[in-house]
Design an enzyme around this catalytic site. Structure first.
Site, mmCIF file in Angstrom:
data_model
loop_
_atom_site.group_PDB
_atom_site.id
_atom_site.type_symbol
_atom_site.label_atom_id
_atom_site.label_comp_id
_atom_site.label_asym_id
_atom_site.label_seq_id
_atom_site.Cartn_x
_atom_site.Cartn_y
_atom_site.Cartn_z
ATOM 1 C CG ASP A 188 -0.325 2.020 5.764
ATOM 2 O OD1 ASP A 188 0.324 1.482 5.229
ATOM 3 O OD2 ASP A 188 0.167 3.316 6.106
ATOM 4 N NE ARG A 189 -6.141 -3.736 2.702
ATOM 5 C CZ ARG A 189 -5.299 -3.809 1.636
ATOM 6 N NH1 ARG A 189 -4.748 -2.457 1.275
ATOM 7 N NH2 ARG A 189 -5.031 -4.832 0.879
#
Ligand SMILES: Cc1cc2nc3c(=O)[nH]c(=O)nc-3n(C[C@H](O)[C@H](O)[C@H](O)COP(=O)(O)O)c2cc1C
Length: 214
Positions: A188-189
């Site tokens: 999710d970065r």
């Protein structure tokens, strides 16, 4: 790509993983990349410089060693990069290991290594690379490919049965880090990032460490 694959084998990074000496960790991450990455050149980095007009420029070089003094690479001392390095005395180096999901960035002053160190490394190069170092006027215009190959043939004749000395215009530079950033990709970065900053370059004492937003 599955989450597991995108996360890479390391998964996460903590301040404890990194220890107190970023240069040691730098060297360890490069060793890890040699051991576990499938890249042809795990030591290929983007070397960034700034010219006299403030224009940034990058190109790939190979980092040949990392030790307590810094990161060392070799090039032509009359090349475009060498002019920028000599004029500014500064550079940045960026590693990227896609299959480990890791990035490592280093910035700092840069200078030439000793002639003896360059000699020692040059002597380990394959003969063809040694000839190439003499033949290539790196970054200067070249009329034809044939002209370069003709220079190589001349040099091969000249040094037919002799050791090839290091060209005076070829050698190493060493970047002494004042900042080192370790980046571990996560889901999710929400990556892990840690930035080491050298507290006092003159006395070389200690490093600060902070976690950064991804
Ligand atoms: C994988 C790879 C490794 C390279 N390694 C070096 C190197 O170690 N030294 C070097 O001078 N150029 C190396 N080059 C070539 C440079 O990227 C660049 O083209 C050349 O040094 C001229 O750069 P300059 O005109 O900015 O000085 C490499 C290129 C690639 C793609």
């Amino acid at each position: 790509m599955t989450d597991e694959a995108s996360r890479g084998p390391e998964g996460s990074l903590s301040a404890d993983d990194l220890g107190a000496d970023p240069l040691r960790t730098c060297a360890r991450w490069l060793e890890d990349a040699y051991a576990r990455s499938n890249l042809v050149f795990p030591n290929a980095v983007s070397l960034s410089t700034v010219d006299d007009d403030g224009w940034p420029e990058g190109r790939i070089v190979l980092v040949k060693s990392i030790d307590d003094r810094g990161l060392t690479f070799f090039t032509n001392y009359r090349s475009r990069k060498a002019k920028a390095l000599d004029a500014s005395g500064r550079a940045a180096i960026t590693f990227y290991w896609p299959d480990l999901n890791r990035q490592m960035r280093v910035r700092g002053p840069v200078g030439k290594v000793s002639a003896e160190e360059s000699d020692r490394y040059f002597a380990t190069r394959p003969r063809g690379s040694q000839i190439g170092a003499w033949a290539s006027r790196q970054s200067e215009p070249l009329e034809t490919r044939e002209a370069l190959e003709a220079r190589c043939r001349e040099l091969e004749t000249r040094y037919a049965s002799a050791e090839i000395p290091r060209p005076p215009h070829w050698g190493g530079y060493r970047l002494t880090p004042i900042e080192v950033e370790f980046w571990q990709g996560r889901d999710d970065r929400l990556h892990d990032r840690f930035l080491f900053r050298r507290r006092d370059l003159i006395r070389g004492e200690g490093w600060s460490l902070e976690r950064l937003n991804p």
